[in-house]
Design a protein around this motif. Structure first.
Motif, PDB file in Angstrom:
ATOM      1  N   LYS A 152      15.096  -4.113   1.199  1.00 45.94           N
ATOM      2  CA  LYS A 152      14.050  -2.803   0.833  1.00 45.94           C
ATOM      3  C   LYS A 152      12.754  -2.644   1.172  1.00 45.94           C
ATOM      4  N   PHE A 153      13.069  -1.697   2.119  1.00 48.06           N
ATOM      5  CA  PHE A 153      11.492  -1.002   2.501  1.00 48.06           C
ATOM      6  C   PHE A 153      10.772  -0.479   2.420  1.00 48.06           C
ATOM      7  N   GLU A 154       9.025  -1.531   2.741  1.00 48.86           N
ATOM      8  CA  GLU A 154       8.100  -0.940   1.741  1.00 48.86           C
ATOM      9  C   GLU A 154       6.883  -0.182   3.633  1.00 48.86           C
ATOM     10  N   VAL A 155       7.332   1.179   2.970  1.00 52.70           N
ATOM     11  CA  VAL A 155       6.441   1.555   4.412  1.00 52.70           C
ATOM     12  C   VAL A 155       5.171   1.884   4.589  1.00 52.70           C
ATOM     13  N   LYS A 156       4.465   0.682   5.620  1.00 53.27           N
ATOM     14  CA  LYS A 156       2.727   1.096   4.751  1.00 53.27           C
ATOM     15  C   LYS A 156       1.973   1.726   6.497  1.00 53.27           C
ATOM     16  N   GLU A 157       1.038   2.330   6.290  1.00 56.89           N
ATOM     17  CA  GLU A 157       0.446   3.765   6.988  1.00 56.89           C
ATOM     18  C   GLU A 157      -0.349   2.461   7.966  1.00 56.89           C
ATOM     19  N   GLY A 158      -0.113   1.574   7.863  1.00 63.82           N
ATOM     20  CA  GLY A 158      -0.851   0.704   9.033  1.00 63.82           C
ATOM     21  C   GLY A 158      -0.440  -0.541   9.429  1.00 63.82           C
ATOM     22  N   MET A 159      -1.325  -2.099  10.006  1.00 61.05           N
ATOM     23  CA  MET A 159       0.152  -3.030  10.710  1.00 61.05           C
ATOM     24  C   MET A 159      -0.323  -4.328   9.289  1.00 61.05           C
ATOM     25  N   ASP A 160      -1.516  -4.280   9.331  1.00 61.64           N
ATOM     26  CA  ASP A 160      -1.979  -5.307   8.054  1.00 61.64           C
ATOM     27  C   ASP A 160      -1.194  -5.548   7.094  1.00 61.64           C
ATOM     28  N   ALA A 161      -1.210  -7.109   5.674  1.00 61.32           N
ATOM     29  CA  ALA A 161      -1.471  -7.019   4.687  1.00 61.32           C
ATOM     30  C   ALA A 161      -1.461  -6.097   3.780  1.00 61.32           C
ATOM     31  N   ASN A 162      -2.838  -5.716   4.004  1.00 60.51           N
ATOM     32  CA  ASN A 162      -2.948  -4.807   3.000  1.00 60.51           C
ATOM     33  C   ASN A 162      -3.301  -3.223   3.053  1.00 60.51           C
ATOM     34  N   ALA A 163      -2.370  -2.959   4.319  1.00 62.33           N
ATOM     35  CA  ALA A 163      -2.616  -1.844   4.547  1.00 62.33           C
ATOM     36  C   ALA A 163      -1.709  -0.502   3.409  1.00 62.33           C
ATOM     37  N   HIS A 164      -2.350   0.703   3.157  1.00 61.17           N
ATOM     38  CA  HIS A 164      -1.696   1.231   2.278  1.00 61.17           C
ATOM     39  C   HIS A 164      -0.354   1.423   2.600  1.00 61.17           C
ATOM     40  N   ALA A 165       0.565   1.649   1.408  1.00 62.39           N
ATOM     41  CA  ALA A 165       2.455   1.785   1.073  1.00 62.39           C
ATOM     42  C   ALA A 165       2.024   3.153   0.537  1.00 62.39           C
ATOM     43  N   ILE A 166       2.982   3.358   1.894  1.00 57.61           N
ATOM     44  CA  ILE A 166       3.034   5.052   1.382  1.00 57.61           C
ATOM     45  C   ILE A 166       4.198   5.331   0.283  1.00 57.61           C
ATOM     46  N   GLY A 167       5.261   4.654   0.709  1.00 49.80           N
ATOM     47  CA  GLY A 167       6.281   4.347   0.202  1.00 49.80           C
ATOM     48  C   GLY A 167       7.723   3.286  -0.068  1.00 49.80           C
ATOM     49  N   SER A 168       8.487   3.229  -0.496  1.00 50.19           N
ATOM     50  CA  SER A 168       9.950   2.520  -0.061  1.00 50.19           C
ATOM     51  C   SER A 168      11.065   2.623  -0.345  1.00 50.19           C
ATOM     52  N   PHE A 169      11.946   2.521  -0.120  1.00 49.21           N
ATOM     53  CA  PHE A 169      13.257   2.852  -0.094  1.00 49.21           C
ATOM     54  C   PHE A 169      13.980   2.010  -0.010  1.00 49.21           C
ATOM     55  N   SER A 170      15.692   1.422  -1.077  1.00 48.25           N
ATOM     56  CA  SER A 170      16.096   0.246  -0.338  1.00 48.25           C
ATOM     57  C   SER A 170      17.617   1.042   0.369  1.00 48.25           C
ATOM     58  N   LEU A 171      17.589  -0.217   1.263  1.00 48.49           N
ATOM     59  CA  LEU A 171      18.652   0.304   2.164  1.00 48.49           C
ATOM     60  C   LEU A 171      19.847  -1.225   2.408  1.00 48.49           C
ATOM     61  N   SER A 172      21.411  -0.477   2.260  1.00 53.89           N
ATOM     62  CA  SER A 172      22.622  -1.881   2.268  1.00 53.89           C
ATOM     63  C   SER A 172      23.485  -0.764   3.880  1.00 53.89           C
ATOM     64  N   GLY A 173      23.822  -1.652   4.849  1.00 48.34           N
ATOM     65  CA  GLY A 173      24.296  -1.610   5.272  1.00 48.34           C
ATOM     66  C   GLY A 173      26.281  -1.273   5.152  1.00 48.34           C
ATOM     67  N   VAL A 174      26.396  -0.433   5.857  1.00 45.70           N
ATOM     68  CA  VAL A 174      27.870  -0.513   5.776  1.00 45.70           C
ATOM     69  C   VAL A 174      29.072  -0.320   7.390  1.00 45.70           C
ATOM     70  N   PRO A 175      29.324  -1.839   7.192  1.00 54.33           N
ATOM     71  CA  PRO A 175      30.314  -1.277   8.323  1.00 54.33           C
ATOM     72  C   PRO A 175      31.110  -0.098   8.557  1.00 54.33           C
ATOM     73  N   VAL A 176      31.443  -0.082   9.618  1.00 56.18           N
ATOM     74  CA  VAL A 176      31.909   0.960  10.547  1.00 56.18           C
ATOM     75  C   VAL A 176      33.552   0.307  11.297  1.00 56.18           C
ATOM     76  N   LYS A 177      33.820   1.290  11.474  1.00 58.65           N
ATOM     77  CA  LYS A 177      34.731   1.117  12.803  1.00 58.65           C
ATOM     78  C   LYS A 177      34.380   2.362  13.291  1.00 58.65           C
ATOM     79  N   HIS A 178      34.058   1.365  14.980  1.00 56.01           N
ATOM     80  CA  HIS A 178      33.241   3.065  15.866  1.00 56.01           C
ATOM     81  C   HIS A 178      33.318   2.525  17.499  1.00 56.01           C
ATOM     82  N   ASP A 179      33.387   2.508  18.398  1.00 57.59           N
ATOM     83  CA  ASP A 179      33.300   1.976  19.559  1.00 57.59           C
ATOM     84  C   ASP A 179      31.875   1.435  19.862  1.00 57.59           C
ATOM     85  N   GLU A 180      31.032   0.434  18.563  1.00 62.96           N
ATOM     86  CA  GLU A 180      29.884   0.346  18.991  1.00 62.96           C
ATOM     87  C   GLU A 180      30.215  -0.649  18.426  1.00 62.96           C
ATOM     88  N   ASP A 181      29.613  -1.872  18.205  1.00 61.16           N
ATOM     89  CA  ASP A 181      30.093  -3.384  17.690  1.00 61.16           C
ATOM     90  C   ASP A 181      28.509  -3.419  16.966  1.00 61.16           C
TER      91      ASP A 181
END
Ligand SMILES: [Zn+2]
Length: 291
Positions: free
Chosen positions: A129-158
């Motif tokens: 799960k990724f939380e996107v923040k407005e700045g870098m520090d821990a107290n920075a305002h969170a803009i929003g979040s999403f979760s991401l699950s990778g899926v394997p591919v068969k392509h010529d890039e490892d």
């Protein structure tokens, strides 16, 4: 609700140079986050053509190092970071893009990688799960979040990956460039709300590494997404007619299938396609659907 703005639904080497269809990837526009996926050649210009302010991007995802997926990443990072003046936004990309491929080449410069608030390698086995923040520090305002699950591919890039993203309650699958991996893709994309399929060609032609309609039909029959949108279409498929091909895939698979349209939004909230100029009056969106 998530709107998907297509900045390029073309694929393949010939289309890449001829630009019959664009190659700028797509933007997922949620309630609070704008996430640009695979910004290939023309992404910046096509954002402007669609009336979309590049400074409003919050995250950038690059699934692999091929030029038609990454060439505009640097300029979009400069936009996402407020002309480079703000430490903001999230950059996720494959290891080849950020760390280097087998030749040591990075597809996004070290300088551009240093601009966002967060830059991270993401791969086919990752799920987070990724939380996107407005700045870098821990107290920075969170803009929003999403979760991401990778899926394997068969392509010529490892280190390349497809994904399933959950954003604002909508599950969006994206195959990226790949051949069909039976079983793996069937379960990964099972029941997603929308599957964006990089379907390069209508039939196998001996050239590996990409989906064709025959494989996509098998994937759709097994995974049963609620909707499939064709993208990354090669020149043969473009000239033969993407809408007819989508209808053929739908009839063979039983899964509603449409061909992606350059410069238009697809609204996942059942209102279909609409043009950018109609985006401005949000309350009118439902009435302005094109089909
Ligand atoms: Zn590729």
């Amino acid at each position: 609700m998530v709107d998907i703005l297509f900045l390029g639904t073309g694929g393949g080497r010939v289309n890449l140079i001829r630009q019959l269809r664009g190659t700028g990837g797509f933007v997922l526009q949620g309630k609070s986050l704008n996430i640009h996926i695979d910004p290939g050649p023309g992404a910046l210009l096509r954002l402007h053509s669609a009336g979309f302010d590049p400074l409003s991007l919050d995250a950038l995802i690059v699934t692999h190092m091929h030029v038609d997926h990454v060439s505009d990443a640097g300029v979009l990072i400069e936009a996402m970071t407020g002309f480079t003046f703000k430490k903001r936004g999230l950059l996720l990309a494959s290891a080849s893009v950020l760390v280097g491929d087998r030749h040591g080449d990075k597809s996004i410069s070290t300088y551009h990688q240093s601009l966002p608030a967060k830059t991270e390698v993401f791969g086919p086995q990752d799920s987070k799960k990724f939380e996107v923040k407005e700045g870098m520090d821990a107290n920075a305002h969170a803009i929003g979040s999403f979760s991401l699950s990778g899926v394997p591919v068969k392509h010529d890039e490892d280190s390349a990956f497809g994904f399933v993203m959950e954003l604002d309650g909508v599950k969006i699958g994206y195959t990226s460039d790949t051949e069909y991996i039976a079983g793996v893709h069937d379960s990964a994309y099972s029941g997603v709300d929308v599957l964006i399929a990089n379907n390069l060609k209508s039939a196998a032609d001996g050239i590996p590494d990409h989906l064709h309609s025959g494989e996509l039909i098998r994937l759709l029959q097994a995974a049963k997404p609620k909707l499939c949108i064709l993208s990354h279409m090669g020149m043969g498929l473009i000239q033969a007619g993407p809408e007819a091909e989508a209808a053929r895939i739908e009839s063979a698979s039983g899964v509603p299938t449409v061909a992606g349209k350059d410069g238009q939004y697809y609204c996942t909230d059942r209102c279909g396609w609409f043009r950018p100029e109609k985006k401005k009056g949000k309350e009118e969106k439902g009435q302005k659907k094109l089909e």
